[in-house]
Design an enzyme around this catalytic site. Structure first.
Site, PDB file in Angstrom:
ATOM      1  N   HIS A 267       3.657  -1.020   3.891  1.00 60.83           N
ATOM      2  CA  HIS A 267       3.035   0.276   3.630  1.00 60.83           C
ATOM      3  C   HIS A 267       4.143   1.292   3.377  1.00 60.83           C
ATOM      4  O   HIS A 267       4.958   1.565   4.262  1.00 60.83           O
ATOM      5  CB  HIS A 267       2.183   0.709   4.826  1.00 60.83           C
ATOM      6  CG  HIS A 267       1.432   1.990   4.603  1.00 60.83           C
ATOM      7  ND1 HIS A 267       0.331   2.065   3.783  1.00 60.83           N
ATOM      8  CD2 HIS A 267       1.621   3.249   5.095  1.00 60.83           C
ATOM      9  CE1 HIS A 267      -0.132   3.305   3.779  1.00 60.83           C
ATOM     10  NE2 HIS A 267       0.642   4.048   4.562  1.00 60.83           N
TER      11      HIS A 267
ATOM     12  N   SER B  28       0.860  -1.176   0.000  1.00 58.36           N
ATOM     13  CA  SER B  28       0.000   0.000   0.000  1.00 58.36           C
ATOM     14  C   SER B  28       0.895   1.223   0.000  1.00 58.36           C
ATOM     15  O   SER B  28       2.055   1.163   0.412  1.00 58.36           O
ATOM     16  CB  SER B  28      -0.948  -0.001   1.206  1.00 58.36           C
ATOM     17  OG  SER B  28      -0.233  -0.117   2.428  1.00 58.36           O
TER      18      SER B  28
ATOM     19  N   PHE C 266      12.747  13.538  10.649  1.00 57.82           N
ATOM     20  CA  PHE C 266      11.471  12.848  10.821  1.00 57.82           C
ATOM     21  C   PHE C 266      11.546  11.855  11.976  1.00 57.82           C
ATOM     22  O   PHE C 266      10.645  11.782  12.820  1.00 57.82           O
ATOM     23  CB  PHE C 266      11.089  12.092   9.541  1.00 57.82           C
ATOM     24  CG  PHE C 266      10.621  12.952   8.407  1.00 57.82           C
ATOM     25  CD1 PHE C 266      10.276  14.270   8.602  1.00 57.82           C
ATOM     26  CD2 PHE C 266      10.524  12.426   7.120  1.00 57.82           C
ATOM     27  CE1 PHE C 266       9.843  15.068   7.545  1.00 57.82           C
ATOM     28  CE2 PHE C 266      10.098  13.204   6.062  1.00 57.82           C
ATOM     29  CZ  PHE C 266       9.760  14.531   6.278  1.00 57.82           C
TER      30      PHE C 266
ATOM     31  N   ASP D 289      -1.221  15.307  15.096  1.00 58.46           N
ATOM     32  CA  ASP D 289       0.029  15.747  15.698  1.00 58.46           C
ATOM     33  C   ASP D 289      -0.018  17.241  15.970  1.00 58.46           C
ATOM     34  O   ASP D 289      -0.865  17.953  15.426  1.00 58.46           O
ATOM     35  CB  ASP D 289       1.200  15.430  14.769  1.00 58.46           C
ATOM     36  CG  ASP D 289       1.357  13.931  14.552  1.00 58.46           C
ATOM     37  OD1 ASP D 289       1.260  13.193  15.549  1.00 58.46           O
ATOM     38  OD2 ASP D 289       1.560  13.514  13.400  1.00 58.46           O
TER      39      ASP D 289
ATOM     40  N   GLU E 107       1.275   5.604   0.643  1.00 55.43           N
ATOM     41  CA  GLU E 107       0.760   6.815   1.283  1.00 55.43           C
ATOM     42  C   GLU E 107       1.237   8.036   0.506  1.00 55.43           C
ATOM     43  O   GLU E 107       2.414   8.159   0.165  1.00 55.43           O
ATOM     44  CB  GLU E 107       1.250   6.891   2.724  1.00 55.43           C
ATOM     45  CG  GLU E 107       0.774   8.140   3.473  1.00 55.43           C
ATOM     46  CD  GLU E 107       1.242   8.154   4.913  1.00 55.43           C
ATOM     47  OE1 GLU E 107       0.776   7.289   5.679  1.00 55.43           O
ATOM     48  OE2 GLU E 107       2.086   9.013   5.258  1.00 55.43           O
TER      49      GLU E 107
END
Length: 294
Positions: free
Chosen positions: A268, A12, A218, A106, A14
């Site tokens: 993912h 998958s 990140f 967030d 994003e």
């Protein structure tokens, strides 16, 4: 490098909604290149605020309408009341979207983009509440976030695991982990999930490294560890983007192949709206396009 298993895994992707015309062109170029790999779904992120929600809605619906891929919309608790979020969920259902990614949100999603993430007045307080609310609206497939190394705001590892259990008990159908670079961290997390009675699929999030400095940033924000050996692999490549992409694809493929060899069947990919490294990684996992890319 470990050879891929005979049966390719499920994947998958994003994406995030574009803010400019050039970003939109780049997004759709990536979607068109990756769509022939037949992912099980693609998701689209969003932050707080009406304009951002509208971009997410438009992108999700366009992906599903134009590509036929199952599209999932990220929905967060912040910046809206329950009634507003419920209306958003109804609009997705009416548009044929059957999959939501339910998140608390967030601090960067908060109006103003700073500070601690606080529940909105009259809103859903936590992701577990959001999952339960979406379940009351329609029979959505609901994915939630999981944190193998604990959410950075969680007071303890156990608290964070209990929170994931609450989301699953509220009706989540799968968990997608924050990106993880150390496979041992992921497998230890699976063991803790099993011991806690969490039995939904827990899919590893894979972040192909297009920019190592940004990846380190990140990771620091998300509480994810970044192995020193991984940072060292990219040393000296700041001014050599072509080699950096080749190294990044190799690193991502080796990580996924090692996971695959130990029985992981779903991945993912956080694409950052780019297709090159993700496409190369999937190819090395044995995933081939169902039809040629246009």
């Amino acid at each position: 490098m470990t050879a891929p298993l005979s049966a390719p895994p499920s994947i998958s992707f994003e994406f995030f909604p574009p803010k400019t015309e050039s970003m939109e062109q780049g997004l759709w170029q990536s979607i068109r290149r990756l769509a022939p790999l037949a992912p099980s779904f693609v998701s689209v992120t969003h932050g707080a605020g009406g304009s951002t929600r509208e971009r997410t809605h438009a992108t999700v619906c366009r992906i599903q309408d134009e590509t036929g891929l199952p599209a999932a919309a990220h929905v967060t608790c912040v910046g809206a009341t329950r009634d507003e979020i419920d209306t958003i969920a109804h609009s997705y259902w009416n548009a044929g979207i059957r999959h939501l990614v339910a998140l608390r949100g967030d601090p960067s999603d908060m109006p103003g983009g700073s500070g601690r993430c606080e529940p909105s007045p009259g809103g859903y307080a936590y992701a577990a509440d959001l999952v339960a609310g979406m379940r009351r609206i329609a029979d959505f497939e609901i994915s939630v976030a999981a944190y193998p190394e604990s959410h950075p705001e969680a007071p303890s590892v156990q608290f964070d695991l209990d929170n994931l259990k609450r989301k699953v008990d509220a009706g989540a159908t799968r968990a997608i982990t924050q990106f993880v670079f150390d496979n041992d961290v992921y497998f230890r997390f699976l063991d803790r999930c099993a011991a806690a009675g969490i039995h939904v699929p827990v899919i590893p999030g894979i972040l192909p490294i297009t920019n190592v400095a940004r990846a380190v940033e990140f990771a620091a924000k998300c509480g994810a560890s970044m192995p020193a050996r991984l940072v060292e692999t990219f040393e000296g490549l700041d001014d050599d983007p072509e080699t950096r992409r080749l190294v990044a694809a190799t690193v991502a493929a080796e990580q996924c192949q090692a996971l695959q060899a130990q029985g992981v069947r779903d991945f993912h990919f956080h694409t950052l709206n780019r297709s090159d490294i993700t496409l190369a990684t999937c190819h090395m996992l044995g995933i081939r396009a169902a039809v040629p890319a246009p």
